[in-house]
Design a protein around this motif. Sequence first.
Motif, mmCIF file in Angstrom:
data_model
loop_
_atom_site.group_PDB
_atom_site.id
_atom_site.type_symbol
_atom_site.label_atom_id
_atom_site.label_comp_id
_atom_site.label_asym_id
_atom_site.label_seq_id
_atom_site.Cartn_x
_atom_site.Cartn_y
_atom_site.Cartn_z
ATOM 1 N N GLN A 128 -22.445 -41.582 -18.933
ATOM 2 C CA GLN A 128 -22.464 -40.343 -18.161
ATOM 3 C C GLN A 128 -21.036 -39.848 -17.914
ATOM 4 N N ARG A 129 -20.751 -38.624 -18.295
ATOM 5 C CA ARG A 129 -19.441 -38.031 -18.052
ATOM 6 C C ARG A 129 -19.621 -36.720 -17.277
ATOM 7 N N GLU A 130 -18.645 -35.845 -17.358
ATOM 8 C CA GLU A 130 -18.758 -34.575 -16.649
ATOM 9 C C GLU A 130 -19.949 -33.782 -17.157
ATOM 10 N N ARG A 131 -20.454 -32.914 -16.286
ATOM 11 C CA ARG A 131 -21.617 -32.097 -16.642
ATOM 12 C C ARG A 131 -21.190 -30.635 -16.741
ATOM 13 N N ASN A 132 -20.721 -30.315 -17.924
ATOM 14 C CA ASN A 132 -20.368 -28.934 -18.238
ATOM 15 C C ASN A 132 -20.629 -28.723 -19.718
ATOM 16 N N THR A 146 -15.238 -41.994 -17.395
ATOM 17 C CA THR A 146 -13.910 -41.389 -17.467
ATOM 18 C C THR A 146 -12.961 -42.123 -18.413
ATOM 19 N N GLN A 166 -18.310 -44.399 -14.579
ATOM 20 C CA GLN A 166 -18.229 -42.964 -14.294
ATOM 21 C C GLN A 166 -18.024 -42.133 -15.560
ATOM 22 N N LYS A 196 -25.962 -42.807 -13.300
ATOM 23 C CA LYS A 196 -25.617 -41.648 -12.475
ATOM 24 C C LYS A 196 -26.668 -40.555 -12.647
ATOM 25 N N ALA A 215 -18.530 -30.989 -22.189
ATOM 26 C CA ALA A 215 -18.922 -32.398 -22.127
ATOM 27 C C ALA A 215 -20.316 -32.603 -22.695
ATOM 28 N N ASN A 229 -28.094 -36.988 -13.590
ATOM 29 C CA ASN A 229 -27.725 -36.019 -14.620
ATOM 30 C C ASN A 229 -28.448 -34.700 -14.337
ATOM 31 N N TYR A 249 -28.555 -37.472 -20.931
ATOM 32 C CA TYR A 249 -27.335 -36.687 -20.815
ATOM 33 C C TYR A 249 -27.034 -35.843 -22.062
#
Length: 400
Positions: A82-86, A294, A292, A169, A89, A171, A143
């Motif tokens: 799971q990374r950033e949600r945009n 990252t 996370q 995490k 990404a 989503n 994700y």
Amino acid sequence: MTELSLLGCTPERSLSAKPTEIHDRILTVDGHIDWPIRQFLNPEFNPSIRNEPGLADSGQWDLVRMEEGGLDAVFMAIFTVQRERNSEANQQAKAHANQLIDLTEKLVADNQDQVEIALRPEDAYRNEKLGKKSIFLGMENAYPLGTDLENVQFFFDRGIRYITLTHTKNNDLADSSTDEQQEWGGLSPLGAEVVREMNRLGIMIDVSHVHDDTFWDVIELTKAPIIASHSSARALRDVPRNMNDDLLRAIKKNGGVVQLCFLGDFIKEMEQTPERQAALESLSAELAAWSQGTLSPEESKALFAKYREINQQYPENKPTLADVIDHLDHMVEIMGIDHVGIGSDFDGGGGLIGINDVSEMPNITQELLARGYSESDIRKIWGGNLLRVFEEVIAVSSNK
């Protein structure tokens, strides 16, 4: 994939003729192995040869040990951190999932006399008769779907046949069992649409990793049986990732299946040496960053190497095969024999004393026989239940 893989040598257990014969004549399916992400992070690994069990870089699955363990079929997890949600990404996650599918397809192309991609239950039964292994594809963490419902169809067309709705995490689809706080109170509106789309296409809905509220939303919404691809019993090990008895009863009513996970922390709390605890503590910041999402791929590889070094120097005190079958006994008591299965989480953290890689799969059959399970019971546990659910999911999709 729930945490970094851990390997250690375990003594071989002798098998009597009866367990061996039974194991050989039933179709055996492991519903969750994380080889693809391990291969991505360690491209020098050769899955076509026998990698010596217990060595740091040997992993827990390869085609030769799969044969040694009498394992007929696996669901390979197409796992993304799971990374950033945009938008950017999300595109990266989709591309990464495609890379892992490509790796799996290359494995099959390089060994087409031994193994095939499977898309339906009958493929596994046919391949078994032909003396071939079967690889199904499951997506661990939705994700890569991002916020585009059409990606469900895209990944179905690429061969994905179950989707684990979350990982560690939250989503865009749902709340996870292990995030710091809930975001959606269960499924998001998009998550509800994804559940309907999975029913329409014939993709199994996997509730391992999801928050209990997400589970109940799925149960209320789905028209097809669901699975937990790699979960254990919360009554025996009280962690959010496991299934409590109310969830187990609901899956029984739904007609689904829960597949036993071999990750030690989900089975039994074990005291570790101070040296190991201190060494792992030194990696806590990096492990948190990995969780996370990252860390870069290069940083993740470096972290894996450090983790393997700690495991070699300070081996983990693990539960045993008997401990994990205690979980299965409990689930059978609550749900009955028709709703349990095997999802080892090998190469994703799974592995216990007596069942540390796929070559030791017959030990499970031996333990089940010792506890009084019949050959019919064992056939159901070893994949019959999962493939029955899969067939029912396809039947629901055909009626849409």
